[in-house]
Design a protein around this motif. Structure first.
Motif, PDB file in Angstrom:
ATOM      1  N   GLN A   1     -86.821 -62.354  84.025  1.00  0.00           N
ATOM      2  CA  GLN A   1     -87.607 -61.147  84.253  1.00  0.00           C
ATOM      3  C   GLN A   1     -87.841 -60.389  82.946  1.00  0.00           C
ATOM      4  O   GLN A   1     -88.946 -59.896  82.692  1.00  0.00           O
ATOM      5  N   LEU A   2     -86.804 -60.310  82.113  1.00  0.00           N
ATOM      6  CA  LEU A   2     -86.951 -59.630  80.831  1.00  0.00           C
ATOM      7  C   LEU A   2     -87.952 -60.347  79.943  1.00  0.00           C
ATOM      8  O   LEU A   2     -88.827 -59.716  79.332  1.00  0.00           O
ATOM      9  N   ALA A   3     -87.850 -61.665  79.866  1.00  0.00           N
ATOM     10  CA  ALA A   3     -88.761 -62.430  79.013  1.00  0.00           C
ATOM     11  C   ALA A   3     -90.202 -62.283  79.468  1.00  0.00           C
ATOM     12  O   ALA A   3     -91.119 -62.125  78.644  1.00  0.00           O
TER      13      ALA A   3
ATOM     14  N   GLY B   1     -88.161 -66.240  70.799  1.00  0.00           N
ATOM     15  CA  GLY B   1     -87.113 -67.085  71.350  1.00  0.00           C
ATOM     16  C   GLY B   1     -85.888 -66.298  71.740  1.00  0.00           C
ATOM     17  O   GLY B   1     -85.967 -65.119  72.091  1.00  0.00           O
ATOM     18  N   LEU B   2     -84.735 -66.957  71.651  1.00  0.00           N
ATOM     19  CA  LEU B   2     -83.479 -66.389  72.111  1.00  0.00           C
ATOM     20  C   LEU B   2     -82.468 -66.321  70.971  1.00  0.00           C
ATOM     21  O   LEU B   2     -82.502 -67.120  70.035  1.00  0.00           O
TER      22      LEU B   2
ATOM     23  N   GLN C   1     -86.098 -73.579  80.082  1.00  0.00           N
ATOM     24  CA  GLN C   1     -86.436 -73.144  81.434  1.00  0.00           C
ATOM     25  C   GLN C   1     -87.550 -72.098  81.413  1.00  0.00           C
ATOM     26  O   GLN C   1     -88.478 -72.148  82.235  1.00  0.00           O
ATOM     27  N   LEU C   2     -87.475 -71.160  80.469  1.00  0.00           N
ATOM     28  CA  LEU C   2     -88.533 -70.158  80.352  1.00  0.00           C
ATOM     29  C   LEU C   2     -89.880 -70.807  80.049  1.00  0.00           C
ATOM     30  O   LEU C   2     -90.917 -70.424  80.598  1.00  0.00           O
ATOM     31  N   GLN C   3     -89.858 -71.786  79.170  1.00  0.00           N
ATOM     32  CA  GLN C   3     -91.099 -72.447  78.799  1.00  0.00           C
ATOM     33  C   GLN C   3     -91.681 -73.234  79.968  1.00  0.00           C
ATOM     34  O   GLN C   3     -92.890 -73.217  80.206  1.00  0.00           O
TER      35      GLN C   3
END
Length: 235
Positions: A144-146, A159-160, A186-188
């Motif tokens: 949600q933040l990303a 990125g992270l 996973q985000l990608q």
């Protein structure tokens, strides 16, 4: 050759060996020199030895150094916890922020980034070890933040970043860094957010971080020596 130059050469060799061991090009891993509590003279010595990227945790200290080193072409990264009232100055004086873990902070950085500057490069800090003493959003909060940060103007989500619980156990080091990589993947895959940065790995565990995909390793002690902290330091 100065001691700092010798240390940079040693770290560079460690990076090259670690990259070779896992089949990655060494050029894919950036060296971020963590210069917090160190004098401007040390940063000058590191720059003379080829380092351009410097990470600072304490805002007031960093501003003094930036003024003293304005004659050099340096790239400044903010890597410490962020207070809301510091966002304006951070947005104005840094090219990267590695330690965003709340939407409120990202929104303030976005609104306060000067229009004439390039987008501020952002890494979201994730607390993958669940340590109460560490900053960072939880892995569950990350999607949600990303999604929200990726839509903010004036910022570029790159990125992270993570600081896993310190351990000398290599399998545990690898597992923590692999989890960070997995979260980015996973985000990608699920949100089509393009990420190219994993800021992870320090002096004691850079090999494991590189094996798991680090693109920035944040090195302080191995470059500049042990830190002597002042009695009180302002973030």
């Amino acid at each position: 050759m100065s001691t700092i130059a010798k240390n940079i050469a040693k770290i560079g060799e460690r990076i090259r060996e670690a990259a070779h061991a896992c089949g990655r090009p060494a050029e894919a891993i950036g060296l971020l020199a963590v210069s917090k509590t160190k004098p401007s003279a040390d940063i000058r010595a590191a720059h003379a030895a080829g380092v351009c990227d410097f990470g600072e945790n304490y805002l007031q200290e960093a501003l003094v150094k930036q003024a003293e080193l304005a004659d050099l072409s340096l790239i400044w990264h903010f890597i410490g916890p962020i207070q809301s009232n510091k966002c304006k100055t951070i947005a104005e004086h840094f090219a990267w922020v590695h330690s965003v873990d709340r939407l409120k902070i990202a929104e303030r950085l976005s609104s306060l980034r000067p229009a004439q500057l390039p987008a501020l490069n952002i890494c979201l800090q994730v607390n993958v070890s669940g340590e109460a003493s560490k900053s960072g959003c939880t892995p569950e909060e990350l999607p949600q933040l990303a999604a929200a940060v990726s839509r903010l103007p004036g910022l570029k989500l790159r990125g992270l970043m993570a600081i896993p619980e310190p351990t000398e156990e290599h399998s545990a080091q690898h597992a923590a860094f692999a989890r960070v990589r997995g979260l980015a993947e996973q985000l990608q895959a699920e949100q089509q957010i393009e990420l190219d940065t994993l800021s992870m790995g320090m002096s004691h565990d850079l090999e494991a971080a590189i094996a798991e995909g680090a693109t920035w390793v944040r090195i302080g002690t191995a470059l500049f020596g042990a830190r002597g902290y002042p009695a009180s330091t302002s973030i």
